[in-house]
Design an enzyme around this catalytic site. Structure first.
Site, PDB file in Angstrom:
ATOM      1  N   PHE A 166       0.826  -1.223   0.000  1.00 39.08           N
ATOM      2  CA  PHE A 166       0.000   0.000   0.000  1.00 39.08           C
ATOM      3  C   PHE A 166       0.859   1.271   0.000  1.00 39.08           C
ATOM      4  CE2 PHE A 166      -2.121   2.799   3.376  1.00 39.08           C
ATOM      5  CZ  PHE A 166      -2.788   3.596   2.455  1.00 39.08           C
ATOM      6  N   LEU A 222       6.048 -10.128  -2.764  1.00 39.67           N
ATOM      7  CA  LEU A 222       4.664 -10.337  -3.237  1.00 39.67           C
ATOM      8  C   LEU A 222       3.951 -11.351  -2.337  1.00 39.67           C
ATOM      9  CD1 LEU A 222       5.022 -10.211  -7.154  1.00 39.67           C
ATOM     10  CD2 LEU A 222       4.403  -8.377  -5.567  1.00 39.67           C
ATOM     11  N   ALA A 250       9.139  -2.839   3.537  1.00 36.40           N
ATOM     12  CA  ALA A 250       8.630  -4.216   3.565  1.00 36.40           C
ATOM     13  C   ALA A 250       8.366  -4.669   4.994  1.00 36.40           C
ATOM     14  CB  ALA A 250       9.643  -5.158   2.907  1.00 36.40           C
ATOM     15  N   THR A 290       9.983 -11.433   8.736  1.00 35.63           N
ATOM     16  CA  THR A 290      10.185 -10.262   7.873  1.00 35.63           C
ATOM     17  C   THR A 290      10.618  -9.031   8.661  1.00 35.63           C
ATOM     18  OG1 THR A 290       8.685 -11.049   6.173  1.00 35.63           O
ATOM     19  CG2 THR A 290       8.984  -8.657   6.315  1.00 35.63           C
ATOM     20  N   ASP A 301       3.916   4.717  14.653  1.00 36.17           N
ATOM     21  CA  ASP A 301       3.595   5.290  15.974  1.00 36.17           C
ATOM     22  C   ASP A 301       3.154   4.214  16.963  1.00 36.17           C
ATOM     23  OD1 ASP A 301       1.014   4.740  15.033  1.00 36.17           O
ATOM     24  OD2 ASP A 301       0.204   6.727  15.489  1.00 36.17           O
ATOM     25  N   SER A 315       3.626  -4.720  16.791  1.00 37.13           N
ATOM     26  CA  SER A 315       4.308  -3.515  17.290  1.00 37.13           C
ATOM     27  C   SER A 315       5.627  -3.880  17.971  1.00 37.13           C
ATOM     28  CB  SER A 315       3.402  -2.664  18.181  1.00 37.13           C
ATOM     29  OG  SER A 315       2.842  -3.395  19.217  1.00 37.13           O
ATOM     30  N   LYS A 340       8.108  -4.186  15.227  1.00 34.90           N
ATOM     31  CA  LYS A 340       8.478  -2.876  14.676  1.00 34.90           C
ATOM     32  C   LYS A 340       9.378  -2.120  15.662  1.00 34.90           C
ATOM     33  CE  LYS A 340       7.398  -1.301  11.233  1.00 34.90           C
ATOM     34  NZ  LYS A 340       7.922  -1.446   9.831  1.00 34.90           N
ATOM     35  N   LYS A 400      -7.439  -3.554   6.769  1.00 30.68           N
ATOM     36  CA  LYS A 400      -7.282  -2.425   7.686  1.00 30.68           C
ATOM     37  C   LYS A 400      -8.613  -1.686   7.793  1.00 30.68           C
ATOM     38  CE  LYS A 400      -2.868  -3.476   7.697  1.00 30.68           C
ATOM     39  NZ  LYS A 400      -1.978  -3.162   6.603  1.00 30.68           N
ATOM     40  N   PRO A 405     -17.646  -4.645  11.149  1.00 36.04           N
ATOM     41  CA  PRO A 405     -17.299  -5.152  12.485  1.00 36.04           C
ATOM     42  C   PRO A 405     -16.524  -4.144  13.340  1.00 36.04           C
ATOM     43  CG  PRO A 405     -15.841  -6.101  10.827  1.00 36.04           C
ATOM     44  CD  PRO A 405     -16.768  -5.199  10.086  1.00 36.04           C
ATOM     45  N   GLY A 421      -5.319  -7.238  23.624  1.00 41.14           N
ATOM     46  CA  GLY A 421      -4.219  -6.270  23.820  1.00 41.14           C
ATOM     47  C   GLY A 421      -4.414  -4.975  23.054  1.00 41.14           C
TER      48      GLY A 421
HETATM   49  P1  NAD Z   1       1.475  -3.623   3.240  1.00 43.21           P
HETATM   50  O1  NAD Z   1       1.146  -4.824   4.065  1.00 43.21           O
HETATM   51  O2  NAD Z   1       0.417  -3.014   2.401  1.00 43.21           O
HETATM   52  O3  NAD Z   1       2.704  -3.957   2.276  1.00 43.21           O
HETATM   53  C1  NAD Z   1       3.832  -4.657   2.717  1.00 43.21           C
HETATM   54  C2  NAD Z   1       4.661  -5.040   1.475  1.00 43.21           C
HETATM   55  O4  NAD Z   1       5.834  -5.713   1.931  1.00 43.21           O
HETATM   56  C3  NAD Z   1       3.940  -5.985   0.518  1.00 43.21           C
HETATM   57  O5  NAD Z   1       4.118  -5.556  -0.810  1.00 43.21           O
HETATM   58  C4  NAD Z   1       4.630  -7.324   0.764  1.00 43.21           C
HETATM   59  O6  NAD Z   1       4.616  -8.178  -0.371  1.00 43.21           O
HETATM   60  C5  NAD Z   1       6.027  -6.874   1.137  1.00 43.21           C
HETATM   61  N1  NAD Z   1       6.743  -7.874   1.945  1.00 43.21           N
HETATM   62  C6  NAD Z   1       6.281  -8.515   3.057  1.00 43.21           C
HETATM   63  N2  NAD Z   1       7.215  -9.371   3.511  1.00 43.21           N
HETATM   64  C7  NAD Z   1       8.286  -9.255   2.680  1.00 43.21           C
HETATM   65  C8  NAD Z   1       9.569  -9.859   2.644  1.00 43.21           C
HETATM   66  N3  NAD Z   1       9.938 -10.784   3.548  1.00 43.21           N
HETATM   67  N4  NAD Z   1      10.420  -9.498   1.670  1.00 43.21           N
HETATM   68  C9  NAD Z   1      10.069  -8.568   0.737  1.00 43.21           C
HETATM   69  N5  NAD Z   1       8.860  -7.971   0.723  1.00 43.21           N
HETATM   70  C10 NAD Z   1       7.989  -8.309   1.679  1.00 43.21           C
HETATM   71  O7  NAD Z   1       2.080  -2.578   4.273  1.00 43.21           O
HETATM   72  P2  NAD Z   1       1.893  -0.984   4.350  1.00 43.21           P
HETATM   73  O8  NAD Z   1       0.652  -0.677   5.069  1.00 43.21           O
HETATM   74  O9  NAD Z   1       2.147  -0.427   3.009  1.00 43.21           O
HETATM   75  O10 NAD Z   1       3.105  -0.610   5.332  1.00 43.21           O
HETATM   76  C11 NAD Z   1       4.404  -0.360   4.804  1.00 43.21           C
HETATM   77  C12 NAD Z   1       5.332  -0.019   5.954  1.00 43.21           C
HETATM   78  O11 NAD Z   1       4.850   1.127   6.653  1.00 43.21           O
HETATM   79  C13 NAD Z   1       5.467  -1.125   7.005  1.00 43.21           C
HETATM   80  O12 NAD Z   1       6.795  -1.162   7.429  1.00 43.21           O
HETATM   81  C14 NAD Z   1       4.553  -0.661   8.128  1.00 43.21           C
HETATM   82  O13 NAD Z   1       4.971  -1.175   9.361  1.00 43.21           O
HETATM   83  C15 NAD Z   1       4.730   0.844   8.047  1.00 43.21           C
HETATM   84  N6  NAD Z   1       3.606   1.651   8.519  1.00 43.21           N
HETATM   85  C16 NAD Z   1       2.345   1.402   8.079  1.00 43.21           C
HETATM   86  C17 NAD Z   1       1.295   2.231   8.495  1.00 43.21           C
HETATM   87  C18 NAD Z   1      -0.119   2.006   8.016  1.00 43.21           C
HETATM   88  O14 NAD Z   1      -1.023   2.671   8.504  1.00 43.21           O
HETATM   89  N7  NAD Z   1      -0.362   1.108   7.066  1.00 43.21           N
HETATM   90  C19 NAD Z   1       1.563   3.298   9.375  1.00 43.21           C
HETATM   91  C20 NAD Z   1       2.871   3.502   9.816  1.00 43.21           C
HETATM   92  C21 NAD Z   1       3.888   2.687   9.380  1.00 43.21           C
HETATM   93  O1  DAU Z   2      -0.624   3.387  13.846  1.00 39.07           O
HETATM   94  C1  DAU Z   2       0.074   2.919  12.721  1.00 39.07           C
HETATM   95  C2  DAU Z   2      -0.366   1.516  12.428  1.00 39.07           C
HETATM   96  O2  DAU Z   2      -1.694   1.613  11.934  1.00 39.07           O
HETATM   97  C3  DAU Z   2       0.516   0.793  11.428  1.00 39.07           C
HETATM   98  O3  DAU Z   2       1.784   0.602  11.982  1.00 39.07           O
HETATM   99  C4  DAU Z   2      -0.074  -0.560  11.046  1.00 39.07           C
HETATM  100  O4  DAU Z   2       0.683  -1.142   9.997  1.00 39.07           O
HETATM  101  C5  DAU Z   2      -1.493  -0.362  10.569  1.00 39.07           C
HETATM  102  O5  DAU Z   2      -2.094  -1.615  10.337  1.00 39.07           O
HETATM  103  C6  DAU Z   2      -2.300   0.411  11.605  1.00 39.07           C
HETATM  104  O6  DAU Z   2      -2.530  -0.375  12.808  1.00 39.07           O
HETATM  105  P1  DAU Z   2      -3.962  -0.352  13.544  1.00 39.07           P
HETATM  106  O7  DAU Z   2      -4.079  -1.570  14.355  1.00 39.07           O
HETATM  107  O8  DAU Z   2      -4.206   0.945  14.200  1.00 39.07           O
HETATM  108  O9  DAU Z   2      -4.889  -0.409  12.230  1.00 39.07           O
HETATM  109  P2  DAU Z   2      -6.191  -1.216  11.839  1.00 39.07           P
HETATM  110  O10 DAU Z   2      -6.679  -0.635  10.561  1.00 39.07           O
HETATM  111  O11 DAU Z   2      -6.014  -2.683  11.916  1.00 39.07           O
HETATM  112  O12 DAU Z   2      -7.203  -0.782  13.000  1.00 39.07           O
HETATM  113  C7  DAU Z   2      -7.517   0.587  13.237  1.00 39.07           C
HETATM  114  C8  DAU Z   2      -8.484   0.630  14.404  1.00 39.07           C
HETATM  115  O13 DAU Z   2      -9.741   0.052  13.986  1.00 39.07           O
HETATM  116  C9  DAU Z   2      -8.049  -0.183  15.607  1.00 39.07           C
HETATM  117  O14 DAU Z   2      -8.469   0.480  16.794  1.00 39.07           O
HETATM  118  C10 DAU Z   2      -8.822  -1.497  15.458  1.00 39.07           C
HETATM  119  C11 DAU Z   2     -10.105  -1.055  14.809  1.00 39.07           C
HETATM  120  N1  DAU Z   2     -10.758  -2.045  13.930  1.00 39.07           N
HETATM  121  C12 DAU Z   2     -10.012  -2.597  12.940  1.00 39.07           C
HETATM  122  C13 DAU Z   2     -10.544  -3.546  12.092  1.00 39.07           C
HETATM  123  C14 DAU Z   2      -9.714  -4.169  10.987  1.00 39.07           C
HETATM  124  C15 DAU Z   2     -12.094  -2.385  14.084  1.00 39.07           C
HETATM  125  O15 DAU Z   2     -12.795  -1.851  14.979  1.00 39.07           O
HETATM  126  N2  DAU Z   2     -12.635  -3.310  13.246  1.00 39.07           N
HETATM  127  C16 DAU Z   2     -11.910  -3.924  12.263  1.00 39.07           C
HETATM  128  O16 DAU Z   2     -12.473  -4.795  11.552  1.00 39.07           O
END
Ligand code: NAD
Ligand code: DAU
Length: 339
Positions: free
Chosen positions: A11, A34, A81, A99, A125, A150, A153, A188, A204, A274
């Site tokens: 993403f 992938l 990644a 990973t 965060d 977490s 990370k 998400k 949900p 948790g």
């Molecule tokens: P995502 O799950 O959408 O994408 C992760 C990507 O990493 C995928 O393309 C997957 O194929 C690749 N990948 C997974 N394992 C791998 C491996 N062993 N080798 C090579 N590639 C691999 O994740 P995202 O939401 O885009 O998050 C990207 C980064 O940002 C992560 O490090 C995440 O912790 C961090 N982050 C995400 C959020 C958020 O809200 N999504 C917020 C803050 C930080």
């Molecule tokens: O804060 C940064 C983090 O945000 C990133 O590091 C993570 O990669 C990313 O997945 C995200 O983590 P969260 O746990 O906060 O995100 P998620 O979208 O899973 O959930 C957001 C909030 O919504 C959390 O309080 C749980 C709630 N939730 C989530 C899902 C999937 C629900 O209530 N119902 C759901 O079905």
């Protein structure tokens, strides 16, 4: 610059690659395994550009990683990644440690050997854990991880910083808040709720739905990383927040309003084990040092995101088929709470 971007088919990584290829002169090589979350469709718009190359592989494979870094000689590595989903990390922690910890270590080691000149480790965060009102984490806050995700990370974030302290590898660590926007995997909160609402399926809500997250539009996050690649200081940590803290229920009701669907779709389910109650962080440091600020207001970003999911029903259908259904059953079945 020549950039090596790990996780570039996910993403945020794919948004970063699209932005970089479209708005800078940098060359980009993506290394991505992938997994279920990686999708080459996310990179289709840059495919064919002579400044972009895709390599499929695991960041935890030292032979591949050393060879690729030797071959490409990148000026900078941007490391996205990861196994990124908290719920999956609870159901199945092993890939998370493979990973996020072993993979991050392999990459750091290869970067150290090759003397890479800039290394951005993308953290989150979530490493600060749940904070009571009115606290906002600065970069000096202690780390307190609640889930396997977490914890992994936090571990890799500290490992990356140790490579600066010990080996002088020029590492920067970013800690961003919850991202949302196009191409986010519908596990998400925001994409799951949008796609379920558009399909008239239950939404949900974990527990009472009053958990607070700070929402950051994905392109704002990517602009922050580009700014830090140019102007960030080595050995430093930078928070990147959206300055828009909202309870989950408010976000989901707004999605129902935008999609024109009824609140009867809201379904309370048992809480995540948790579950962190509230994330909040200060982005004063990156704003002061680079001039970056989030540009996309949440209301606008959410409408744009809903529109993207509406107009990309094929992408959603492909992503939600097969293994996604197994995951959905595993995570959600039997959790509904009758009120
Ligand atoms: P995502 O799950 O959408 O994408 C992760 C990507 O990493 C995928 O393309 C997957 O194929 C690749 N990948 C997974 N394992 C791998 C491996 N062993 N080798 C090579 N590639 C691999 O994740 P995202 O939401 O885009 O998050 C990207 C980064 O940002 C992560 O490090 C995440 O912790 C961090 N982050 C995400 C959020 C958020 O809200 N999504 C917020 C803050 C930080
Ligand atoms: O804060 C940064 C983090 O945000 C990133 O590091 C993570 O990669 C990313 O997945 C995200 O983590 P969260 O746990 O906060 O995100 P998620 O979208 O899973 O959930 C957001 C909030 O919504 C959390 O309080 C749980 C709630 N939730 C989530 C899902 C999937 C629900 O209530 N119902 C759901 O079905």
């Amino acid at each position: 610059m020549k950039l090596l971007v790990t996780g570039g088919a996910g993403f945020i990584g794919s948004a970063f690659v699209r932005l970089t290829v479209n708005s800078t002169a940098h060359r980009v090589t993506v290394l991505d395994k992938l997994t279920y979350a990686g999708n080459l469709e996310n990179l289709a718009s840059v495919d064919g550009d002579e400044r972009y190359r895709f390599v499929r592989g695991d960041i935890a494979d030292p032979v591949l990683v050393n060879q690729l870094i030797g071959e490409e000689a990148p000026d900078a590595i941007v490391h996205f990644a990861a196994e990124s989903h908290v719920d999956r990390s609870i159901l199945s922690p092993e890939p998370v440690f493979h990973t996020n910890l072993a993979g991050s270590f392999t990459l750091l080691e290869a970067a150290r050997r090759a003397k890479v000149a800039r290394y951005v480790h993308v953290s989150t965060d979530e490493v600060y854990g749940s904070l009571d009102e009115p606290l906002e984490a600065s970069e000096e806050f202690p780390l307190k991880a609640s889930s396997p995700y977490s914890a992994s990370k936090a571990g890799s974030d500290l490992l990356a910083l140790s490579y600066f302290t010990t080996y002088k590898l020029p590492v920067l660590v970013t800690r961003a808040s919850n991202n949302y926007g196009p191409y986010q995997f519908p596990e998400k909160l925001i994409p799951l709720m949008i796609s379920n609402a558009l399909e008239d399926k239950p939404l949900p809500i974990y527990g009472d739905g009053m958990q607070v997250r700070d929402w950051l539009y994905v392109d704002d996050h990517c602009r922050a990383i580009l700014a830090l690649l140019e102007r960030g200081r080595e050995g430093e940590v930078y928070n990147i927040g959206g300055s828009r803290s909202l309870p989950n229920l408010t976000v989901v009701k707004e999605i129902l309003r935008i999609t024109g669907k009824p609140e009867s779709l809201l379904t309370r389910v048992t809480d995540r084990p948790g579950h962190d109650r509230r994330y909040a962080l200060s982005s004063a440091k990156i704003e002061r040092e680079t001039g970056w600020k989030p540009e996309v207001p949440f209301e606008q970003g959410l409408v744009d995101t809903v529109n993207w999911y509406r107009t990309h029903a094929d992408w959603v259908a492909r992503v939600k088929s097969g293994a996604y259904r197994d995951y959905y059953d595993q995570n959600y079945s039997g959790r509904a709470i009758s009120s």
